[in-house]
Design a protein around this motif. Structure first.
Motif, mmCIF file in Angstrom:
data_model
loop_
_atom_site.group_PDB
_atom_site.id
_atom_site.type_symbol
_atom_site.label_atom_id
_atom_site.label_comp_id
_atom_site.label_asym_id
_atom_site.label_seq_id
_atom_site.Cartn_x
_atom_site.Cartn_y
_atom_site.Cartn_z
ATOM 1 N N ALA A 72 -4.763 -10.929 -4.183
ATOM 2 C CA ALA A 72 -4.237 -10.121 -3.076
ATOM 3 C C ALA A 72 -5.293 -9.147 -2.565
ATOM 4 O O ALA A 72 -5.452 -8.965 -1.352
ATOM 5 N N ASP A 73 -6.037 -8.519 -3.480
ATOM 6 C CA ASP A 73 -7.081 -7.576 -3.078
ATOM 7 C C ASP A 73 -8.214 -8.281 -2.335
ATOM 8 O O ASP A 73 -8.728 -7.768 -1.334
ATOM 9 N N LEU A 74 -8.599 -9.464 -2.810
ATOM 10 C CA LEU A 74 -9.663 -10.219 -2.150
ATOM 11 C C LEU A 74 -9.241 -10.658 -0.751
ATOM 12 O O LEU A 74 -10.037 -10.653 0.181
ATOM 13 N N MET A 95 -11.421 -9.553 2.376
ATOM 14 C CA MET A 95 -12.233 -10.586 3.016
ATOM 15 C C MET A 95 -11.504 -11.347 4.119
ATOM 16 O O MET A 95 -12.084 -12.230 4.745
ATOM 17 N N GLY A 96 -10.225 -11.043 4.332
ATOM 18 C CA GLY A 96 -9.479 -11.733 5.375
ATOM 19 C C GLY A 96 -9.224 -13.196 5.073
ATOM 20 O O GLY A 96 -9.187 -14.032 5.990
ATOM 21 N N LEU A 97 -9.024 -13.520 3.816
ATOM 22 C CA LEU A 97 -8.855 -14.914 3.404
ATOM 23 C C LEU A 97 -7.467 -15.437 3.763
ATOM 24 O O LEU A 97 -6.504 -14.683 3.859
ATOM 25 N N SER A 98 -7.380 -16.741 3.932
ATOM 26 C CA SER A 98 -6.098 -17.445 4.045
ATOM 27 C C SER A 98 -5.908 -18.263 2.781
ATOM 28 O O SER A 98 -6.860 -18.864 2.275
ATOM 29 N N MET A 157 -18.864 -9.234 -10.430
ATOM 30 C CA MET A 157 -18.331 -7.876 -10.422
ATOM 31 C C MET A 157 -17.154 -7.753 -9.459
ATOM 32 O O MET A 157 -16.187 -7.035 -9.719
ATOM 33 N N LYS A 158 -17.219 -8.458 -8.359
ATOM 34 C CA LYS A 158 -16.112 -8.447 -7.397
ATOM 35 C C LYS A 158 -14.846 -9.017 -8.025
ATOM 36 O O LYS A 158 -13.721 -8.607 -7.690
#
Length: 295
Positions: free
Chosen positions: A216-218, A222-225, A157-158
């Motif tokens: 981009a939203d994730l 979530m603070g991803l690199s 769903m995410k």
């Protein structure tokens, strides 16, 4: 740059430049031997990656751009130890990746993931989607049984899919939906760094925008690199904070998005930019031939 697809507005925060370094690659080399003769002696090497250095800060996206065969995919797979290196060093959050033992590497796998270029070829056609996404969770002892199913549904769903997708096989989905499954699998272990190996190049242009917006939203949530690998300068221009241009196994230019796009210094970078098509057919752009680009 031409607006080929509808993207979310992406803000490149200056604060990212002050964030600590998460991934550091120094003088990375990946050479493949050339063997000839009856005894298959090594007579030379293909220097796919030759003395490459860069870094990725926490929460930022570094774009690694270049034509096919320049070595950018090999860089991504080498730093994840999917391909053995021939030299250099890779440090993730201060930990040595290339010399890590089995136990340490297992821990690093949870924090460093990859999204592959071909969404169909990267998914096991004999496994249901729920098993594909849930297997890493159970292998690493994070969840089991019903907990795995709940986590898989949350991830689906995410990533813009529905819960019941867990009961289907990969061939029942479109290319864009398969890539969403690949993204959900990459997110399953809650990583901090994701190597995006041309995640949109095999997709229709309209679907590309959806996948880029999702990434981009994730990242914001979530603070991803990201280490974002691509040959498409329009895509790189949209999603990346900094850009490293790769040519013949080496990085020939590196800088912020604005520096590379608006004031490229290397002839090869200018050639890549000249290859981006104009949205307005009445506007003509002088094409720089890659044969004229020099190291």
């Amino acid at each position: 740059m031409p607006a080929r697809v509808e993207y979310h507005r992406r803000v490149h925060e200056p604060e990212k430049q002050s964030q600590p370094i998460l991934l550091e690659v120094n003088n990375l080399k990946t050479w493949f031997p050339i063997r000839r003769g009856l005894l298959q002696r090594t007579v030379g090497h293909v220097k796919a990656v030759d003395d490459v250095s860069f870094f990725v800060r926490r929460g930022e996206t570094l774009g690694l751009v270049g034509e096919s065969g320049c070595g950018k995919t090999t860089v991504g797979r080498t730093l994840l130890r999917l391909i053995p290196n021939s030299g250099g060093a890779v440090r993730f959050d201060g930990r040595d990746v290339l010399s890590a033992g089995a136990l340490d590497l297992r821990k690093l796998r949870r924090e460093m993931q990859i999204i592959f270029q071909d969404p169909g070829g990267s998914l096991n056609p004999r496994m249901r989607v729920g098993r594909i996404i849930g297997e890493p969770l159970e292998v690493h002892g994070i969840t089991s049984g019903d907990e795995t199913r709940v986590r898989v549904e949350e991830l689906l769903m995410k990533c813009g899919l529905w819960k019941q997708a867990a009961d289907r096989y990969p061939h029942e989905f479109s290319g864009g939906q398969r890539q969403r499954i690949g993204i959900a699998r990459a997110l399953s272990l809650n990583p901090r760094l994701i190597v995006c190996d041309e995640p949109t190049s095999a997709l229709d242009v309209s679907i590309q925008s959806q996948i880029l917006n999702l990434l981009a939203d994730l990242q914001q949530e979530m603070g991803l690199s990201y280490l974002f690998i691509s040959h498409d300068m329009a895509v790189i221009h949209h999603i990346c904070d900094r850009i490293a241009v790769m040519f013949n196994g080496k990085i020939v230019e590196e800088g912020t998005r604005e520096e590379i796009i608006n004031a490229p210094k290397h002839e090869y970078t200018r050639a890549l930019l000249s290859a981006v098509p104009e949205a307005d057919p009445r506007r003509k752009k002088q094409r720089i031939k890659l044969a004229n680009a020099r190291m």
